[in-house]
Design a protein around this motif. Structure first.
Motif, PDB file in Angstrom:
ATOM      1  N   MET A   1       0.849  -1.187   0.000  1.00 10.87           N
ATOM      2  CA  MET A   1       0.000   0.000   0.000  1.00 10.87           C
ATOM      3  C   MET A   1       0.882   1.232   0.000  1.00 10.87           C
ATOM      4  N   ASN A   2       0.554   2.171  -0.839  1.00 14.23           N
ATOM      5  CA  ASN A   2       1.326   3.403  -0.951  1.00 14.23           C
ATOM      6  C   ASN A   2       0.419   4.615  -0.707  1.00 14.23           C
ATOM      7  N   TYR A   3       0.897   5.520   0.113  1.00 15.59           N
ATOM      8  CA  TYR A   3       0.136   6.723   0.452  1.00 15.59           C
ATOM      9  C   TYR A   3       1.027   7.950   0.313  1.00 15.59           C
ATOM     10  N   ASP A   4       0.388   9.079   0.131  1.00 14.59           N
ATOM     11  CA  ASP A   4       1.147  10.330   0.162  1.00 14.59           C
ATOM     12  C   ASP A   4       1.628  10.612   1.580  1.00 14.59           C
ATOM     13  N   ILE A   5       0.703  10.409   2.530  1.00  9.07           N
ATOM     14  CA  ILE A   5       0.991  10.730   3.935  1.00  9.07           C
ATOM     15  C   ILE A   5       0.416   9.628   4.818  1.00  9.07           C
ATOM     16  N   ILE A   6       1.202   9.189   5.779  1.00  4.91           N
ATOM     17  CA  ILE A   6       0.706   8.288   6.820  1.00  4.91           C
ATOM     18  C   ILE A   6       0.789   9.014   8.148  1.00  4.91           C
ATOM     19  N   ILE A   7      -0.293   8.941   8.902  1.00  3.02           N
ATOM     20  CA  ILE A   7      -0.359   9.526  10.243  1.00  3.02           C
ATOM     21  C   ILE A   7      -0.414   8.373  11.237  1.00  3.02           C
ATOM     22  N   ILE A   8       0.501   8.370  12.184  1.00  2.00           N
ATOM     23  CA  ILE A   8       0.518   7.320  13.211  1.00  2.00           C
ATOM     24  C   ILE A   8      -0.111   7.886  14.479  1.00  2.00           C
ATOM     25  N   GLY A   9      -1.310   7.438  14.775  1.00  6.02           N
ATOM     26  CA  GLY A   9      -2.030   7.906  15.951  1.00  6.02           C
ATOM     27  C   GLY A   9      -3.240   8.737  15.586  1.00  6.02           C
ATOM     28  N   ALA A  10      -4.413   8.374  16.128  1.00  4.94           N
ATOM     29  CA  ALA A  10      -5.663   9.084  15.831  1.00  4.94           C
ATOM     30  C   ALA A  10      -6.136   9.900  17.026  1.00  4.94           C
ATOM     31  N   GLY A  11      -5.164  10.501  17.726  1.00  8.99           N
ATOM     32  CA  GLY A  11      -5.507  11.437  18.792  1.00  8.99           C
ATOM     33  C   GLY A  11      -5.725  12.823  18.208  1.00  8.99           C
ATOM     34  N   PRO A  12      -5.790  13.857  19.049  1.00  6.47           N
ATOM     35  CA  PRO A  12      -6.068  15.213  18.561  1.00  6.47           C
ATOM     36  C   PRO A  12      -5.107  15.685  17.476  1.00  6.47           C
ATOM     37  N   GLY A  13      -3.802  15.452  17.642  1.00  2.83           N
ATOM     38  CA  GLY A  13      -2.839  15.880  16.636  1.00  2.83           C
ATOM     39  C   GLY A  13      -3.086  15.212  15.300  1.00  2.83           C
ATOM     40  N   GLY A  14      -3.264  13.898  15.314  1.00  3.93           N
ATOM     41  CA  GLY A  14      -3.508  13.157  14.083  1.00  3.93           C
ATOM     42  C   GLY A  14      -4.813  13.529  13.421  1.00  3.93           C
ATOM     43  N   ILE A  15      -5.857  13.707  14.228  1.00  3.29           N
ATOM     44  CA  ILE A  15      -7.176  14.060  13.691  1.00  3.29           C
ATOM     45  C   ILE A  15      -7.128  15.408  12.982  1.00  3.29           C
ATOM     46  N   PHE A  16      -6.531  16.405  13.630  1.00  8.19           N
ATOM     47  CA  PHE A  16      -6.532  17.743  13.034  1.00  8.19           C
ATOM     48  C   PHE A  16      -5.553  17.856  11.875  1.00  8.19           C
ATOM     49  N   SER A  17      -4.523  17.038  11.842  1.00  7.64           N
ATOM     50  CA  SER A  17      -3.676  16.971  10.654  1.00  7.64           C
ATOM     51  C   SER A  17      -4.492  16.444   9.480  1.00  7.64           C
ATOM     52  N   ALA A  18      -5.197  15.329   9.709  1.00 11.27           N
ATOM     53  CA  ALA A  18      -6.007  14.731   8.648  1.00 11.27           C
ATOM     54  C   ALA A  18      -7.110  15.679   8.198  1.00 11.27           C
ATOM     55  N   TYR A  19      -7.722  16.365   9.149  1.00 11.02           N
ATOM     56  CA  TYR A  19      -8.808  17.298   8.820  1.00 11.02           C
ATOM     57  C   TYR A  19      -8.306  18.400   7.891  1.00 11.02           C
ATOM     58  N   GLU A  20      -7.186  19.027   8.254  1.00 12.36           N
ATOM     59  CA  GLU A  20      -6.691  20.153   7.467  1.00 12.36           C
ATOM     60  C   GLU A  20      -6.161  19.698   6.114  1.00 12.36           C
ATOM     61  N   LEU A  21      -5.498  18.563   6.083  1.00 12.94           N
ATOM     62  CA  LEU A  21      -4.966  18.057   4.815  1.00 12.94           C
ATOM     63  C   LEU A  21      -6.089  17.734   3.826  1.00 12.94           C
ATOM     64  N   THR A  22      -7.132  17.061   4.300  1.00 12.28           N
ATOM     65  CA  THR A  22      -8.237  16.690   3.402  1.00 12.28           C
ATOM     66  C   THR A  22      -9.085  17.894   3.018  1.00 12.28           C
ATOM     67  N   LYS A  23      -9.159  18.873   3.913  1.00 12.05           N
ATOM     68  CA  LYS A  23      -9.928  20.077   3.613  1.00 12.05           C
ATOM     69  C   LYS A  23      -9.269  20.873   2.490  1.00 12.05           C
ATOM     70  N   GLN A  24      -7.951  20.987   2.563  1.00  8.36           N
ATOM     71  CA  GLN A  24      -7.228  21.815   1.595  1.00  8.36           C
ATOM     72  C   GLN A  24      -6.867  21.051   0.318  1.00  8.36           C
ATOM     73  N   ASN A  25      -6.715  19.740   0.414  1.00 10.82           N
ATOM     74  CA  ASN A  25      -6.340  18.951  -0.764  1.00 10.82           C
ATOM     75  C   ASN A  25      -6.998  17.575  -0.685  1.00 10.82           C
ATOM     76  N   PRO A  26      -8.256  17.455  -1.115  1.00 17.36           N
ATOM     77  CA  PRO A  26      -9.006  16.195  -1.003  1.00 17.36           C
ATOM     78  C   PRO A  26      -8.411  15.051  -1.814  1.00 17.36           C
ATOM     79  N   SER A  27      -7.535  15.344  -2.741  1.00 13.82           N
ATOM     80  CA  SER A  27      -6.978  14.291  -3.586  1.00 13.82           C
ATOM     81  C   SER A  27      -5.837  13.532  -2.923  1.00 13.82           C
ATOM     82  N   LEU A  28      -5.353  13.996  -1.778  1.00  9.26           N
ATOM     83  CA  LEU A  28      -4.249  13.333  -1.103  1.00  9.26           C
ATOM     84  C   LEU A  28      -4.656  11.937  -0.626  1.00  9.26           C
ATOM     85  N   ARG A  29      -3.731  10.992  -0.786  1.00 15.34           N
ATOM     86  CA  ARG A  29      -3.955   9.639  -0.271  1.00 15.34           C
ATOM     87  C   ARG A  29      -3.357   9.585   1.140  1.00 15.34           C
TER      88      ARG A  29
END
Length: 462
Positions: A1-29
């Motif tokens: 499996m290949n991704y642009d970005i992997i986030i390790i941990g779904a706590g507040p830091g991970g959640i808000f990283s994912a939120y901002e990344l998908t909000k600004q660039n929905p095409s990111l894997r």
């Protein structure tokens, strides 16, 4: 499996990283690997009847899973640089506050719109504290409550689940450097990514230390905070909590000049246990729902201990004290303040005859057999200092639960972008040793997302 970005941990830091990344660039894997489970499956087996104490689950549902350790906290987001971490030292005070305010906007728009923002600005209690050798720290506080905090997390997950690949119950075993990115190993395989965000929280402290050793990432020793959780009638602190809700009060002891502080105040709340690396400690929650409020308020009293060379294992020191408490009490010990002052252990009978009804089923005992004298002397001094601004704090029936330990990760060496010595490998949240709160951890997640978007040429300022 290949991704642009992997986030390790779904706590507040991970959640808000994912939120901002998908909000600004929905095409990111994007993939998020989390050792715990989904939010709705996070259930602590302690019910107070059939199971009364921690059974040390393989993955603690209080500490791990979507939302991290903050999922079942009382949802206090403190907007301040005075406490909660040192994020501002990396990104600047204005930037830090801007991002915390942005996080607050997101929380409000995802279910927190009916909650209240408190502030110490202009409070007469600052003067009262100063007059009694106490310091009230400045902050604006958004109190979501444990129930509304859960709703906010539900809504954030609903928004993210179709945009991000979540891998729950999948603890990462190893992080490997590759020529063009990183390889994340887990039990059944691995996944590759161009950039990696590590956001493992306090419960991932030992894993983080292991990764830093394997990748030769410099770290430095951090502190550990030791103390107790105080529970007393809510009316004693109501003049403070009604106006400020969360009052962060600092005191320097006369005997040793140690720093003692209040932490995590829960008006009309409950005392709870939590499991960190197999060690049972104590914490507190409160609720926004009036029907779930109690007659008690609880808060921690913590003494900060910083260690110098050659000793480097501050967390190990805290763990050894917590293990001693677990050994003597089978988990958490509770003692009346009057019994502690008289040098005797508390009993079931004395606690039942007291005026404070405990909200946690803990073992009556003697905290002087657990906490070092210097720590205990500081706590007793602080209780008498607080009694001057909240008379009744030093009553005999005030309950002290032990031990409460705030473990801080080894502080990872990072640049001003929260990036390690390896380009594209970021470390955020409490797992980095930089943040110690929901608001700072969340803000660090947004900041790193902005940085990644900038390097990809798609930065959008919030």
């Amino acid at each position: 499996m290949n991704y642009d970005i992997i986030i390790i941990g779904a706590g507040p830091g991970g959640i808000f990283s994912a939120y901002e990344l998908t909000k600004q660039n929905p095409s990111l894997r994007i993939a998020v690997f989390e050792a715990g489970t989904t939010l709705e499956k996070r259930k602590c087996p302690i019910d107070g009847h059939r199971i009364k104490s921690c059974i040390k689950c393989r993955s603690c549902s209080i500490m791990n899973g979507f939302g991290g350790a903050g999922a079942f906290s009382d949802g206090k987001y403190n907007i301040t640089n005075d406490f909660g971490g040192t994020l501002y030292e990396y990104i600047g005070k204005e930037q830090s506050l801007r991002l915390m305010e942005y996080v607050d906007e997101i929380n409000v728009s995802h279910g927190g719109e009916g909650t209240k923002m408190y502030s110490t600005a202009g409070s007469e209690f600052k003067k009262i504290c100063i007059q009694n050798k106490l310091k009230l720290l400045d902050a604006s506080v958004r109190h979501l409550g444990t129930d509304i905090n859960y709703v906010v997390l539900e809504n954030l997950y609903a928004e993210l689940k179709d945009k991000v690949t979540f891998c729950f119950n999948t603890p990462v075993t190893r992080l490997e450097l590759k020529d063009n990115g990183y390889r994340v190993h887990y039990q059944d395989g691995y996944a590759d990514c161009g950039q990696c965000i590590v956001s493992v929280g306090r419960s991932g402290s030992k894993w983080m230390e292991q990764v830093c050793r394997e990748l030769d990432i410099p770290t430095k020793s951090n502190r550990v905070d030791l103390g107790v959780r105080v529970e007393l009638p809510a009316v004693i602190f109501s003049h403070l909590t009604d106006q400020l809700y969360e009052s962060k009060i600092v005191y320097h002891t006369e005997k040793f000049e140690d720093k003692v502080r209040t932490f995590c105040m829960n008006p009309c709340g409950i005392v709870v246990t939590e499991n960190t690396n197999g060690i049972v400690t104590v914490n507190g929650h409160s609720f926004g729902d009036p029907s779930r409020k109690t007659d008690n308020t609880n808060f921690a009293l913590l003494v900060a201990k910083h260690f110098s060379e050659p000793f480097k294992d501050s967390n190990g020191y805290g763990e050894s004290i917590a293990r001693l408490s677990n050994m003597l009490g089978g988990g958490v010990i509770v003692q009346r303040f009057g019994d502690l002052e008289r040098g005797r252990r508390s009993t079931v009978k004395r606690i039942e005859e007291g005026t404070v009804r405990p909200t946690l089923a803990a073992t009556p005992g003697d905290l002087s057999l657990v906490l070092p004298k210097r720590i205990l002397d500081g706590i007793i001094e602080m209780i008498y200092a607080l009694d001057k601004i909240a008379p009744g704090t030093a009553n005999d029936d005030t309950l002290l639960y032990g031990v409460e330990v705030k473990f801080y990760n080894m502080e990872v060496e990072l640049n001003r972008h929260l990036e390690t010595r390896y380009p594209g490998l970021y470390c955020i949240g409490d797992g980095s040793g930089v943040t110690h709160s929901l608001s700072h951890a969340s803000a660090s997640g947004v900041y790193v997302a902005e940085r990644i978007l900038e390097t990809m040429g798609g930065a959008l300022q919030v």
